[in-house]
Motif scaffolding. Structure first.
Motif, PDB file in Angstrom:
ATOM      1  N   UNK A  48       0.761  -1.283   0.101  1.00  0.00           N
ATOM      2  CA  UNK A  48      -0.129   0.125   0.113  1.00  0.00           C
ATOM      3  C   UNK A  48       0.759   1.134   0.034  1.00  0.00           C
ATOM      4  N   UNK A  49       2.053   1.379   0.748  1.00  0.00           N
ATOM      5  CA  UNK A  49       2.634   2.544   0.942  1.00  0.00           C
ATOM      6  C   UNK A  49       3.607   2.611  -0.537  1.00  0.00           C
ATOM      7  N   UNK A  50       3.837   1.461  -1.032  1.00  0.00           N
ATOM      8  CA  UNK A  50       4.775   1.599  -2.282  1.00  0.00           C
ATOM      9  C   UNK A  50       3.878   2.244  -3.360  1.00  0.00           C
ATOM     10  N   UNK A  51       2.582   2.010  -3.465  1.00  0.00           N
ATOM     11  CA  UNK A  51       1.592   2.376  -4.485  1.00  0.00           C
ATOM     12  C   UNK A  51       0.874   3.616  -3.897  1.00  0.00           C
ATOM     13  N   UNK A  52       0.962   3.987  -2.763  1.00  0.00           N
ATOM     14  CA  UNK A  52       0.118   5.135  -2.332  1.00  0.00           C
ATOM     15  C   UNK A  52       0.963   6.396  -1.804  1.00  0.00           C
ATOM     16  N   UNK A  53       0.067   6.781  -1.140  1.00  0.00           N
ATOM     17  CA  UNK A  53       0.847   8.290  -0.407  1.00  0.00           C
ATOM     18  C   UNK A  53       0.826   8.083   1.191  1.00  0.00           C
ATOM     19  N   UNK A  54       1.942   8.185   1.662  1.00  0.00           N
ATOM     20  CA  UNK A  54       1.971   8.179   3.132  1.00  0.00           C
ATOM     21  C   UNK A  54       2.081   9.399   3.684  1.00  0.00           C
ATOM     22  N   UNK A  55       1.226   9.736   4.828  1.00  0.00           N
ATOM     23  CA  UNK A  55       1.464  10.843   5.392  1.00  0.00           C
ATOM     24  C   UNK A  55       2.111  10.545   7.017  1.00  0.00           C
ATOM     25  N   UNK A  56       3.397  10.933   6.767  1.00  0.00           N
ATOM     26  CA  UNK A  56       4.257  10.569   7.941  1.00  0.00           C
ATOM     27  C   UNK A  56       4.366  11.298   9.054  1.00  0.00           C
ATOM     28  N   UNK A  57       3.413  12.436   9.235  1.00  0.00           N
ATOM     29  CA  UNK A  57       3.293  13.102  10.470  1.00  0.00           C
ATOM     30  C   UNK A  57       2.035  13.540  10.755  1.00  0.00           C
ATOM     31  N   UNK A  58       1.139  12.457  10.782  1.00  0.00           N
ATOM     32  CA  UNK A  58      -0.439  12.133  11.027  1.00  0.00           C
ATOM     33  C   UNK A  58      -0.388  11.798  12.690  1.00  0.00           C
ATOM     34  N   UNK A  59      -1.329  12.832  13.294  1.00  0.00           N
ATOM     35  CA  UNK A  59      -1.421  12.727  14.693  1.00  0.00           C
ATOM     36  C   UNK A  59      -2.894  12.760  15.314  1.00  0.00           C
ATOM     37  N   UNK A  60      -3.030  11.906  15.990  1.00  0.00           N
ATOM     38  CA  UNK A  60      -4.524  11.614  16.433  1.00  0.00           C
ATOM     39  C   UNK A  60      -5.017  12.803  17.196  1.00  0.00           C
ATOM     40  N   UNK A  61      -6.396  13.174  17.560  1.00  0.00           N
ATOM     41  CA  UNK A  61      -6.968  14.126  18.320  1.00  0.00           C
ATOM     42  C   UNK A  61      -7.389  13.649  19.683  1.00  0.00           C
TER      43      UNK A  61
END
Length: 487
Positions: free
Chosen positions: A40-53
């Protein structure tokens, strides 16, 4: 594939429970084997700085599926009721809306906008919903079995030393993550669906008890693994609520985790080995779901999202599980894979929040997000347009049985610094994330850091004011009418 066929994509949202960012090989975790999430990561877009609320399950999920911060929607801790979601908007737009696995609505079986729900909840429900029987309970019962849980684990001689790590000793196919994954595959293989699909697959793992099958457990037991480093000096610098949490978790075995103040390296290694093994078990099920989508013939027009509701300290900072807003808890994997729509193999390092998925998904379905949402769309980043992300991300936790020493905790984080505010206290936490990425040196009382502290406190105040103004006319209530709230 025509442009018209892309107007209403199928959307599959895969949400694990309590999975740290550093558990995926493609995202830098060399100790892991996760070939399907890697795909999925290789074929997709990774948001490497995603934080929960929110650093715990229920408020984070309520925030994700409503588009509002916890202080706005009123769901601030586990066990608090919520059931109204933006999933209703997808259903009204013609989507078949299906949930298989964990959602953690309260009540557990609230409709929450779904046309079909196959509910699977926590592996260990003890204080809350203990006698609620979900689909997994029923499947075990049909085999004359009951799930491994706290009342059974407590009978073990090694219970106080296991740190929540136990082998799965029942049939492999009846493990909670295998059961959810196989149920999702069964539904996809057998259910005729003509309308566009929104499917949420909620895996109960790697949330404790950490309970892999023996083969996966042994694989990671045989590996060198990253282990936490926590010293007496670190313990002395914890704020009082986290010191109290450490003691509380020794006294109260939440989720079958009997914590220890000074676990041995072997005990920590086993806990992490079992946790990582749970992650790879989920990865295998993700692969099965991808294969089934491909066999169904709709993979090219399916947007797949992989994420988690929060992480797990796993002994970092001397702490068990979640509730404390360290990076190990607030930062989660977020991968969006749809090669036919979004150029893959990319990483977006801008600050984003997990609940930003809400308006993003609605836009895919051609639905205008509620203008009062505090979540913002990620589509500019996915489409390769200019995207600065957020200047700050926020995380908040209200009173909780697991965080007895604080009535309200709020985190604000920029690219460079993090501040944690404890309501009514003259102490707090301030970290320089560039110089101290492991968050071990608290600068709260450091005179040199006073300007940064003042700036972040101002940001925190403005955030609450802006939130109150922006959402004062919010039309959406997230607690269902009384008729639906029967438990």
């Amino acid at each position: 594939m025509t442009d018209a066929s892309l107007d209403k994509p199928d959307i599959v949202l895969i949400v694990t429970d309590q999975q740290r960012y550093d558990t995926i090989a493609a995202l830098g975790a060399s100790h892991m084997d996760t070939p399907n999430i890697d795909r999925l990561a290789e074929r997709g877009v990774t948001f490497s700085n995603c934080h929960v609320t929110a650093p715990s399950c229920v408020p984070c999920r309520a925030s994700l599926f409503t588009g509002y911060y916890p202080h706005t929607n009123g769901v601030l801790a586990n066990g608090q009721p919520w059931s109204r979601t933006w999933v209703e908007d997808l259903a009204n737009a013609g989507y078949r809306t299906v949930n298989i696995g964990k959602m953690h609505t309260i009540p557990y079986d609230a409709k929450a906008g779904f046309s079909e729900r196959y509910t699977v909840e926590n592996k260990d429900r003890f204080m809350e919903g203990r006698w609620y029987f979900d689909e997994w309970d029923k499947a075990l019962a049909s085999h004359g079995l009951k799930k491994q849980q706290r009342v059974e684990y407590r009978k073990r001689d090694d219970y106080r030393d296991a740190l929540g790590a136990f082998l799965w000793e029942l049939p492999e196919k009846l493990h909670s993550d295998n059961f959810v994954g196989e149920t999702a595959r069964w539904w996809l293989e057998t259910k005729p669906v003509q309308e566009p699909l929104f499917l949420v697959v909620g895996f109960p793992g790697p949330h404790p008890p950490y309970d892999p099958t023996p083969d996966y457990a042994q694989k990671y037991m045989d590996r060198d693994l990253p282990l936490p480093e926590f010293t007496d000096e670190d313990a002395a610098h914890l704020p009082p609520p986290l010191t109290e949490k450490r003691l509380h978790d020794v006294e109260v075995d939440h989720d079958s985790v009997a914590w220890k103040l000074n676990p041995t390296r072997d005990e920590l290694h086993r806990m992490r080995a079992y946790y990582y093994a749970n992650v790879e078990m989920i990865d295998r099920q993700v692969g099965g779901i991808l294969d089934t989508l491909e066999a169904r013939g709709r993979l090219d027009n399916t947007i797949i999202i992989f994420t988690s509701d929060h992480g797990d300290n796993l002994g970092d900072h001397g702490l068990s599980q979640k509730w404390a807003p360290y990076e190990e808890v607030t930062r989660v994997p977020l991968i969006v894979s749809a090669p036919e729509r979004f150029t893959g193999g990319r990483e977006v390092d801008a600050l984003v929040q997990l609940f930003d998925l809400g308006p993003t998904i609605l836009e895919w379905a051609g639905v205008a997000p509620d203008p009062t949402f505090e979540a913002v769309s990620l589509n500019p980043a996915l489409e390769g347009r200019a995207f600065a992300g957020r200047d700050h991300v926020f995380c908040e936790q209200g009173g909780d049985v697991n965080l007895t020493g604080a009535s309200f905790v709020t985190m604000v984080r920029s690219d460079t610094h993090k501040l944690v505010h404890y309501q009514g206290a003259d102490y707090g936490q301030l970290f320089d994330l560039q110089a101290d990425p492991r968050e071990r040196r608290n600068l709260w009382d450091d005179a040199n850091a006073a300007p940064v502290k003042a700036e972040l406190m101002q940001v925190l105040m403005n955030w609450h004011i802006d939130s109150a103004v922006a959402t004062r006319n919010a039309r959406r209530l997230i607690v269902a009418p009384q008729a639906e709230v029967a438990i």
